[in-house]
Design a protein around this motif. Sequence first.
Motif, PDB file in Angstrom:
ATOM      1  N   MET A 199       0.843  -1.196   0.000  1.00 43.26           N
ATOM      2  CA  MET A 199       0.000   0.000   0.000  1.00 43.26           C
ATOM      3  C   MET A 199       0.880   1.248   0.000  1.00 43.26           C
ATOM      4  O   MET A 199       1.685   1.461   0.909  1.00 43.26           O
ATOM      5  N   THR A 200       0.683   2.076  -1.010  1.00 41.03           N
ATOM      6  CA  THR A 200       1.547   3.242  -1.143  1.00 41.03           C
ATOM      7  C   THR A 200       1.385   4.219   0.020  1.00 41.03           C
ATOM      8  O   THR A 200       2.330   4.899   0.397  1.00 41.03           O
ATOM      9  N   ARG A 201       0.189   4.285   0.595  1.00 41.68           N
ATOM     10  CA  ARG A 201       0.002   5.214   1.710  1.00 41.68           C
ATOM     11  C   ARG A 201       0.857   4.817   2.908  1.00 41.68           C
ATOM     12  O   ARG A 201       1.173   5.646   3.755  1.00 41.68           O
ATOM     13  N   ASN A 202       1.229   3.531   2.992  1.00 37.58           N
ATOM     14  CA  ASN A 202       2.077   3.079   4.086  1.00 37.58           C
ATOM     15  C   ASN A 202       3.559   3.352   3.839  1.00 37.58           C
ATOM     16  O   ASN A 202       4.370   3.217   4.755  1.00 37.58           O
ATOM     17  N   LEU A 203       3.889   3.725   2.612  1.00 31.53           N
ATOM     18  CA  LEU A 203       5.284   4.029   2.294  1.00 31.53           C
ATOM     19  C   LEU A 203       5.645   5.480   2.606  1.00 31.53           C
ATOM     20  O   LEU A 203       6.785   5.772   2.949  1.00 31.53           O
ATOM     21  N   ALA A 204       4.669   6.379   2.493  1.00 25.16           N
ATOM     22  CA  ALA A 204       4.961   7.805   2.688  1.00 25.16           C
ATOM     23  C   ALA A 204       5.549   8.110   4.064  1.00 25.16           C
ATOM     24  O   ALA A 204       6.556   8.823   4.166  1.00 25.16           O
ATOM     25  N   PRO A 205       4.983   7.602   5.169  1.00 26.63           N
ATOM     26  CA  PRO A 205       5.578   7.885   6.479  1.00 26.63           C
ATOM     27  C   PRO A 205       6.955   7.260   6.646  1.00 26.63           C
ATOM     28  O   PRO A 205       7.810   7.824   7.338  1.00 26.63           O
ATOM     29  N   ALA A 206       7.162   6.099   6.032  1.00 28.43           N
ATOM     30  CA  ALA A 206       8.481   5.465   6.101  1.00 28.43           C
ATOM     31  C   ALA A 206       9.517   6.337   5.389  1.00 28.43           C
ATOM     32  O   ALA A 206      10.622   6.548   5.903  1.00 28.43           O
ATOM     33  N   LYS A 207       9.154   6.840   4.225  1.00 25.95           N
ATOM     34  CA  LYS A 207      10.063   7.715   3.476  1.00 25.95           C
ATOM     35  C   LYS A 207      10.341   8.994   4.245  1.00 25.95           C
ATOM     36  O   LYS A 207      11.489   9.469   4.290  1.00 25.95           O
ATOM     37  N   ALA A 208       9.315   9.548   4.866  1.00 29.29           N
ATOM     38  CA  ALA A 208       9.492  10.785   5.650  1.00 29.29           C
ATOM     39  C   ALA A 208      10.449  10.571   6.813  1.00 29.29           C
ATOM     40  O   ALA A 208      11.146  11.507   7.233  1.00 29.29           O
ATOM     41  N   LEU A 209      10.479   9.342   7.321  1.00 38.26           N
ATOM     42  CA  LEU A 209      11.362   9.017   8.438  1.00 38.26           C
ATOM     43  C   LEU A 209      12.790   8.755   7.974  1.00 38.26           C
ATOM     44  O   LEU A 209      13.711   8.722   8.788  1.00 38.26           O
ATOM     45  N   GLY A 210      12.972   8.561   6.674  1.00 36.75           N
ATOM     46  CA  GLY A 210      14.307   8.356   6.128  1.00 36.75           C
ATOM     47  C   GLY A 210      14.578   6.968   5.593  1.00 36.75           C
ATOM     48  O   GLY A 210      15.701   6.678   5.164  1.00 36.75           O
ATOM     49  N   LEU A 211      13.553   6.082   5.606  1.00 31.62           N
ATOM     50  CA  LEU A 211      13.752   4.738   5.082  1.00 31.62           C
ATOM     51  C   LEU A 211      13.673   4.739   3.554  1.00 31.62           C
ATOM     52  O   LEU A 211      12.963   5.545   2.955  1.00 31.62           O
ATOM     53  N   THR A 212      14.387   3.828   2.938  1.00 35.43           N
ATOM     54  CA  THR A 212      14.210   3.535   1.524  1.00 35.43           C
ATOM     55  C   THR A 212      12.928   2.725   1.384  1.00 35.43           C
ATOM     56  O   THR A 212      12.634   1.874   2.225  1.00 35.43           O
ATOM     57  N   THR A 213      12.151   2.972   0.328  1.00 38.05           N
ATOM     58  CA  THR A 213      10.842   2.327   0.205  1.00 38.05           C
ATOM     59  C   THR A 213      10.734   1.505  -1.072  1.00 38.05           C
ATOM     60  O   THR A 213      11.279   1.864  -2.119  1.00 38.05           O
ATOM     61  N   LEU A 214       9.986   0.411  -0.942  1.00 41.84           N
ATOM     62  CA  LEU A 214       9.708  -0.479  -2.073  1.00 41.84           C
ATOM     63  C   LEU A 214       8.212  -0.742  -2.114  1.00 41.84           C
ATOM     64  O   LEU A 214       7.644  -1.260  -1.145  1.00 41.84           O
ATOM     65  N   TRP A 215       7.578  -0.393  -3.227  1.00 39.48           N
ATOM     66  CA  TRP A 215       6.155  -0.646  -3.407  1.00 39.48           C
ATOM     67  C   TRP A 215       5.956  -1.980  -4.104  1.00 39.48           C
ATOM     68  O   TRP A 215       6.469  -2.210  -5.201  1.00 39.48           O
ATOM     69  N   ILE A 216       5.207  -2.885  -3.463  1.00 42.51           N
ATOM     70  CA  ILE A 216       4.837  -4.150  -4.080  1.00 42.51           C
ATOM     71  C   ILE A 216       3.553  -3.909  -4.863  1.00 42.51           C
ATOM     72  O   ILE A 216       2.439  -4.022  -4.338  1.00 42.51           O
ATOM     73  N   ASP A 217       3.707  -3.563  -6.105  1.00 45.64           N
ATOM     74  CA  ASP A 217       2.596  -3.177  -6.986  1.00 45.64           C
ATOM     75  C   ASP A 217       2.038  -4.436  -7.653  1.00 45.64           C
ATOM     76  O   ASP A 217       2.292  -4.717  -8.814  1.00 45.64           O
TER      77      ASP A 217
END
Length: 221
Positions: free
Chosen positions: A171-189
């Motif tokens: 879920m892309t909405r779950n990636l935004a807070p991770a990115k804001a915190l500084g994590l690298t993100t991977l979307w399982i599309d």
Amino acid sequence: MTPALAHIDAWIFDLDNTLYPASCDLFGLIDQRMTAYVARITGLPRAEAFALQKRYFREHGTTLSGLIADHGVDPHHFLEDVHAIEMDVLAEDRRLIEAIARLPGRKLIFTNGDADYARRVLARVGLSDSFEAIHDIHAMAYQPKPAAAAYASMVQAFGVDPAHALFADDMTRNLAPAKALGLTTLWIDNGSEQAGDDSGDHIDYRTADLGHWLHDILETA
């Protein structure tokens, strides 16, 4: 390991529709039980209960959080009920199992479900011994993804350095807070129920097949 990801020493994965294909539709079974649970708690007809269930998901992050806020539902009772499903739609993916085993560093599960359910899923897909720990909805104090507090609690609990961590979620909405915190993100599309913007700088990587993606980054020098 591909040079762009050589700095990653903590690999954090969502569970549902991330560590198994969304096409299995395991969550569809849970979704049906959630609707029935909401209908029993509220006395609403099934169609209205379904609509309320989805509103809670959008506004609170999970149906459970909305039920706790508005109806004082016992989270343990809810989770035991909605997770009372068979898991015969799941199967092992040897490529994924082997790729996760080869990842350098720590491996964690970060799920809005509970640990008991997560362990059942992991056992079914052959990943029981692949992860150091599970950060579940209880550990989040019922503030689920995408609430910022969920990510803060996970990072603090395991001493994760966001600058050296990757988080994968369907879920892309779950990636935004991770990115804001500084994590690298991977979307399982992979065709699951997406919520959030599927473009923008909160998505670093994107794949329809986690096992294939991990294999590729491990083989790229």
